[in-house]
Design a protein around this motif. Structure first.
Motif, short mmCIF file in Angstrom:
data_model
loop_
_atom_site.label_atom_id
_atom_site.label_comp_id
_atom_site.label_asym_id
_atom_site.label_seq_id
_atom_site.Cartn_x
_atom_site.Cartn_y
_atom_site.Cartn_z
N LEU A 78 0.80 -1.23 0.00
CA LEU A 78 0.00 0.00 0.00
C LEU A 78 0.83 1.27 0.00
CD1 LEU A 78 -2.98 -0.20 -0.15
CD2 LEU A 78 -3.13 -0.01 2.32
N ASP A 79 2.01 1.23 0.61
CA ASP A 79 2.78 2.46 0.72
C ASP A 79 3.56 2.79 -0.54
OD1 ASP A 79 3.26 1.58 4.13
OD2 ASP A 79 1.96 3.16 3.34
N ASP A 80 3.65 1.84 -1.45
CA ASP A 80 4.29 2.13 -2.74
C ASP A 80 3.76 1.18 -3.79
OD1 ASP A 80 7.67 1.97 -4.15
OD2 ASP A 80 5.83 2.95 -4.84
N LEU A 81 2.55 1.47 -4.24
CA LEU A 81 1.89 0.58 -5.20
C LEU A 81 2.64 0.56 -6.52
CD1 LEU A 81 -1.91 1.23 -4.60
CD2 LEU A 81 -0.71 -0.94 -4.39
N ILE A 82 3.05 1.74 -6.98
CA ILE A 82 3.68 1.80 -8.29
C ILE A 82 5.00 1.02 -8.28
CG2 ILE A 82 4.78 3.33 -9.96
CD1 ILE A 82 2.55 5.23 -9.68
N GLY A 83 5.82 1.27 -7.28
CA GLY A 83 7.10 0.56 -7.17
C GLY A 83 6.89 -0.93 -6.97
N GLY A 84 5.96 -1.27 -6.10
CA GLY A 84 5.74 -2.66 -5.74
C GLY A 84 5.15 -3.50 -6.86
N LEU A 85 4.46 -2.85 -7.80
CA LEU A 85 3.77 -3.62 -8.84
C LEU A 85 4.41 -3.46 -10.21
CD1 LEU A 85 0.10 -2.92 -7.72
CD2 LEU A 85 1.38 -5.01 -7.44
N LEU A 120 -15.81 3.87 -0.49
CA LEU A 120 -14.97 4.98 -0.93
C LEU A 120 -13.49 4.57 -0.92
CD1 LEU A 120 -14.25 7.99 -1.46
CD2 LEU A 120 -14.63 8.42 0.95
N SER A 121 -13.02 4.03 0.19
CA SER A 121 -11.60 3.67 0.29
C SER A 121 -11.22 2.55 -0.66
CB SER A 121 -11.25 3.27 1.73
OG SER A 121 -11.39 4.37 2.59
N VAL A 122 -12.10 1.56 -0.80
CA VAL A 122 -11.80 0.44 -1.71
C VAL A 122 -11.77 0.95 -3.15
CG1 VAL A 122 -12.60 -1.78 -2.60
CG2 VAL A 122 -12.77 -1.30 -0.17
N ASP A 123 -12.71 1.84 -3.51
CA ASP A 123 -12.73 2.40 -4.87
C ASP A 123 -11.43 3.16 -5.14
OD1 ASP A 123 -14.73 4.76 -6.77
OD2 ASP A 123 -13.86 2.86 -7.38
N LYS A 124 -11.00 3.97 -4.15
CA LYS A 124 -9.75 4.72 -4.31
C LYS A 124 -8.57 3.76 -4.46
CE LYS A 124 -8.86 8.42 -1.78
NZ LYS A 124 -8.75 9.30 -0.59
N PHE A 125 -8.54 2.73 -3.62
CA PHE A 125 -7.45 1.76 -3.67
C PHE A 125 -7.39 1.06 -5.03
CE2 PHE A 125 -4.61 -1.57 -2.89
CZ PHE A 125 -5.23 -2.81 -3.02
N LEU A 126 -8.54 0.59 -5.51
CA LEU A 126 -8.55 -0.13 -6.78
C LEU A 126 -8.18 0.80 -7.93
CD1 LEU A 126 -11.69 -2.42 -6.25
CD2 LEU A 126 -9.29 -3.09 -6.21
N ALA A 127 -8.53 2.09 -7.80
CA ALA A 127 -8.13 3.06 -8.83
C ALA A 127 -6.62 3.24 -8.82
CB ALA A 127 -8.82 4.40 -8.60
N GLN A 128 -6.03 3.32 -7.64
CA GLN A 128 -4.57 3.46 -7.53
C GLN A 128 -3.88 2.20 -8.04
OE1 GLN A 128 -2.66 6.15 -6.53
NE2 GLN A 128 -4.57 7.26 -6.59
N LEU A 129 -4.48 1.06 -7.74
CA LEU A 129 -3.95 -0.22 -8.21
C LEU A 129 -3.95 -0.25 -9.73
CD1 LEU A 129 -3.09 -2.89 -6.74
CD2 LEU A 129 -5.34 -3.77 -7.29
N SER A 130 -5.06 0.22 -10.33
CA SER A 130 -5.16 0.25 -11.79
C SER A 130 -4.10 1.16 -12.38
CB SER A 130 -6.55 0.74 -12.22
OG SER A 130 -7.54 -0.06 -11.65
N LEU A 131 -3.87 2.29 -11.72
CA LEU A 131 -2.84 3.23 -12.20
C LEU A 131 -1.48 2.56 -12.16
CD1 LEU A 131 -3.69 6.71 -10.70
CD2 LEU A 131 -3.49 6.10 -13.10
N ALA A 132 -1.21 1.85 -11.06
CA ALA A 132 0.07 1.16 -10.92
C ALA A 132 0.22 0.10 -12.01
CB ALA A 132 0.18 0.53 -9.54
N LEU A 133 -0.87 -0.59 -12.34
CA LEU A 133 -0.82 -1.61 -13.38
C LEU A 133 -0.54 -1.00 -14.74
CD1 LEU A 133 -3.69 -4.17 -12.78
CD2 LEU A 133 -1.26 -4.57 -12.74
N ALA A 134 -1.02 0.21 -14.95
CA ALA A 134 -0.86 0.86 -16.26
C ALA A 134 0.44 1.64 -16.36
CB ALA A 134 -2.04 1.78 -16.52
N GLU A 135 1.19 1.69 -15.26
CA GLU A 135 2.39 2.52 -15.17
C GLU A 135 3.36 2.34 -16.33
OE1 GLU A 135 3.34 4.89 -13.28
OE2 GLU A 135 5.50 4.95 -13.61
N ARG A 136 3.59 1.10 -16.75
CA ARG A 136 4.62 0.83 -17.76
C ARG A 136 4.08 0.82 -19.19
NH1 ARG A 136 9.28 1.53 -16.97
NH2 ARG A 136 10.22 -0.40 -17.69
N TYR A 137 2.80 1.20 -19.36
CA TYR A 137 2.18 1.06 -20.68
C TYR A 137 2.81 1.94 -21.74
CZ TYR A 137 -1.80 -2.09 -19.93
OH TYR A 137 -2.58 -3.19 -19.72
N ARG A 138 3.17 3.16 -21.40
CA ARG A 138 3.83 4.03 -22.38
C ARG A 138 4.54 5.16 -21.66
NH1 ARG A 138 -1.35 7.41 -24.91
NH2 ARG A 138 -2.38 7.76 -22.92
#
Lengths: 143, 147
Positions: free
Chosen positions: A75-82, A125-143
């Motif tokens: 949780l503290d570094d979704l982008i790095g961790g994923l 609210l919190s789960v929606d925010k978390f899943l949105a951040q997770l999605s962003l982390a998943l898309a991080e390397r797309y382009r």
């Protein structure tokens, strides 16, 4: 819309509570997505059976939910961790990121379904925010 | 023109016959205001909307939630002409209320989630599919007169 301390507490507590139901949630959410949003089936043309609750769907549902639970532990570094998972989605799977939103919605519907009143607006609210951040982390390397 | 199967029509009528408007309406609107806080911009005269508790217990929110849900009744009765049915309402939301039409989608999602909460496992995949199709037609009709 990043996660504040309150969100993180809610997320950690909530996912700990539902940790035994991750197979159930994954299966329901994926089954629903394939039916309610048929265009998502285009990513699974290689499966023999795309019907709700089928073996490939059940197995894959678990896989995805394990990824979500893994996100909770990072949780503290979704982008790095994923980063690895992101590279997988970016270069191999190449799933259009719009589908992350679609699947998120299905997860929320299933959580609401199985938890009823326990799935309060604040948790939603919190789960929606978390899943949105997770999605962003998943898309991080797309382009 | 939207094509509805017999099954979809039956499912949608069934869902609405089971909904308790005074429960689902308020729950959906208040959930929307909590989960998507920017939607509060449209309700400046509703009093205290500063936190989840205030929203969930706000009587104006509850009353309005019921009104909105009953607004779906007209679409229910005119499923083959939802576009025309909501033309005036669309103009109202655009010209008078100045509501960003994306909010219709957000509220529709909240209604779906509240329904799921109420119906539990009875909210089958086919029901979700039919209901979301119905809501997306409503959402589209409401956004149609914006220019």
């Amino acid at each position: 819309m990043s996660l504040n301390a309150k969100d993180k507490t809610i997320i950690r507590d909530f996912f700990k509570k539902i940790s035994t139901r991750n197979e159930e949630i994954g299966n329901e959410a994926l089954s629903r997505m394939l039916t309610v949003y048929p265009q998502t089936k285009s990513y699974f043309a290689h499966w023999k059976d795309l019907s709700p609750g089928s073996e490939p769907v059940k197995r894959h549902g678990v896989l995805i939910m394990n990824g979500v639970f893994d996100g909770v532990s990072k949780l503290d570094d979704l982008i790095g961790g994923l980063l690895d998972l992101s590279e997988l989605h970016a270069f191999m799977l190449r799933i259009d990121p719009v589908n992350f939103k679609i699947f998120t919605h299905c997860i929320l519907v299933v959580m609401s379904m199985i938890l009823g009143e326990e799935f309060t607006p604040e948790i939603h609210l919190s789960v929606d925010k978390f899943l949105a951040q997770l999605s962003l982390a998943l898309a991080e390397r797309y382009r | 023109m939207v094509e509805w199967t017999e099954s979809e029509r039956a499912i949608i009528q069934d869902i609405f016959s089971r909904i308790n408007y005074e429960t689902v309406g308020p729950a959906a609107l208040s959930r929307c205001l909590v989960v998507y806080p920017w939607t509060r911009r449209y309700f400046g005269n509703f009093g205290n909307l500063y936190n989840a508790d205030a929203i969930m217990t706000n009587p104006k929110v509850a009353a309005h939630g019921t009104i909105i849900l009953h607004g779906l009744d007209r679409a229910l009765k005119n499923m083959d002409n939802i576009k025309e049915t909501y033309a005036e309402l669309s103009v109202l939301h655009s010209e008078k209320l100045h509501v960003d039409p994306d909010n219709f989608r957000l509220l529709a999602d909240c209604i779906t989630i509240v329904l799921a909460s109420q119906m539990g496992k009875e909210f089958t995949t086919d029901m979700q599919a039919a209901f979301q199709k119905f809501m997306s037609v409503v959402v589209s009709a409401l956004g149609r007169q914006y220019h």
